[in-house]
Design a protein around this motif. Structure first.
Motif, mmCIF file in Angstrom:
data_model
loop_
_atom_site.group_PDB
_atom_site.id
_atom_site.type_symbol
_atom_site.label_atom_id
_atom_site.label_comp_id
_atom_site.label_asym_id
_atom_site.label_seq_id
_atom_site.Cartn_x
_atom_site.Cartn_y
_atom_site.Cartn_z
ATOM 1 N N CYS A 211 33.741 41.986 35.243
ATOM 2 C CA CYS A 211 33.245 40.607 35.378
ATOM 3 C C CYS A 211 33.128 40.204 36.843
ATOM 4 O O CYS A 211 32.355 39.327 37.195
ATOM 5 C CB CYS A 211 34.157 39.638 34.635
ATOM 6 S SG CYS A 211 35.721 39.279 35.480
ATOM 7 N N CYS B 39 37.912 38.947 39.866
ATOM 8 C CA CYS B 39 39.053 39.308 40.715
ATOM 9 C C CYS B 39 38.614 40.059 41.966
ATOM 10 O O CYS B 39 39.418 40.292 42.877
ATOM 11 C CB CYS B 39 40.031 40.186 39.935
ATOM 12 S SG CYS B 39 39.423 41.886 39.666
ATOM 13 N N CYS C 19 40.034 42.669 33.392
ATOM 14 C CA CYS C 19 39.115 43.644 32.799
ATOM 15 C C CYS C 19 39.683 45.059 32.851
ATOM 16 O O CYS C 19 39.078 45.980 32.298
ATOM 17 C CB CYS C 19 37.776 43.614 33.524
ATOM 18 S SG CYS C 19 36.954 42.023 33.470
HETATM 19 S S1 FES Z 1 36.690 42.786 37.104
HETATM 20 FE FE1 FES Z 1 37.063 41.201 35.630
HETATM 21 S S2 FES Z 1 39.029 40.442 36.211
HETATM 22 FE FE2 FES Z 1 38.757 42.190 37.441
#
Ligand code: FES
Ligand code: FES
Length: 205
Positions: free
Chosen positions: A148, A151, A185
């Motif tokens: 996503c 973070c 994720c």
């Molecule tokens: S890439 Fe989605 S929270 Fe780390």
């Protein structure tokens, strides 16, 4: 029925999307940041007790009148338009807000903005450009170390600091010293691989 070619095309498409997203993010943020730096002194002070802070943000001088209680994260996002650092937990527990002060990583949600007076602050917007990504940004793309992406700015800022602190010599070390940065994720395998790839380049300077 899907075959290997379909799988490959899906993966290529995803990689292209990641690359395009990173570049769009970088190129989209830099003008906003530059504009914010030139106009920030014209913004009205917030309600309550205020304090003036003068500091460097991504190499540029900035002076702001800020709420004395404001966090560095809120000052970056709401006063300077630097929205790369994310507000995940706002309690120092996820690492999404990681930035550097004088080269050291901090959780900007727990840092009082007034404390950056006279210091150098670096955010994800200040480490590379759309044309010349930082080696750690490139490594995250190479290893698909994001899903996503929420973070990711904090992960990259922490990863650069992890290398500069000398804590990237083994995967175990990397996992230990990156443990303050949570990825919902679960992109940890790619993150560790990215740090291993970028570390030699960063160490060489
Ligand atoms: S890439 Fe989605 S929270 Fe780390
Ligand atoms: S938002 Fe700062 S550590 Fe989570």
């Amino acid at each position: 029925m899907s075959g290997p070619h379909d799988r490959q095309s899906i993966e290529i498409t995803r990689r292209q999307v990641l690359e395009a997203g990173t570049i769009v993010t970088m190129s989209g943020m830099l003008p906003v940041a530059a504009e914010a730096q030139t106009s920030s002194s014209q913004l009205p002070p917030e309600n309550g007790s205020t304090v003036q802070v003068s500091f460097q943000i991504n190499g540029q001088p900035s002076t702001l009148e800020i709420d004395a209680r404001a966090s560095l994260l809120d000052m970056l996002r709401e006063r300077l338009g630097l929205v790369g650092a994310k507000k995940g937990c706002d309690h120092g527990q996820c690492g999404a807000c990681t930035v550097h002060i004088d080269g050291r990583r901090v959780a900007s949600c727990l840092t009082v903005a007034a404390k950056v007076d006279g210091r150098k602050v670096t955010t994800i917007e200040g480490i590379g450009s759309a044309d010349a990504l930082h080696p750690m940004q490139q490594a995250f793309i190479d290893h698909d170390a994001l899903q996503c992406g929420y973070c990711t700015p904090g992960q990259i800022m922490a990863a650069i600091a992890c290398v500069k602190e000398g804590h990237a010599s083994t995967p175990e070390d990397i996992r230990e010293y990156m443990s303050g940065n949570i990825c919902r994720c679960g992109a940890y395998v790619g993150i560790v691989a990215s740090i291993e790839q970028a570390a030699p380049q960063i160490e060489r300077g």
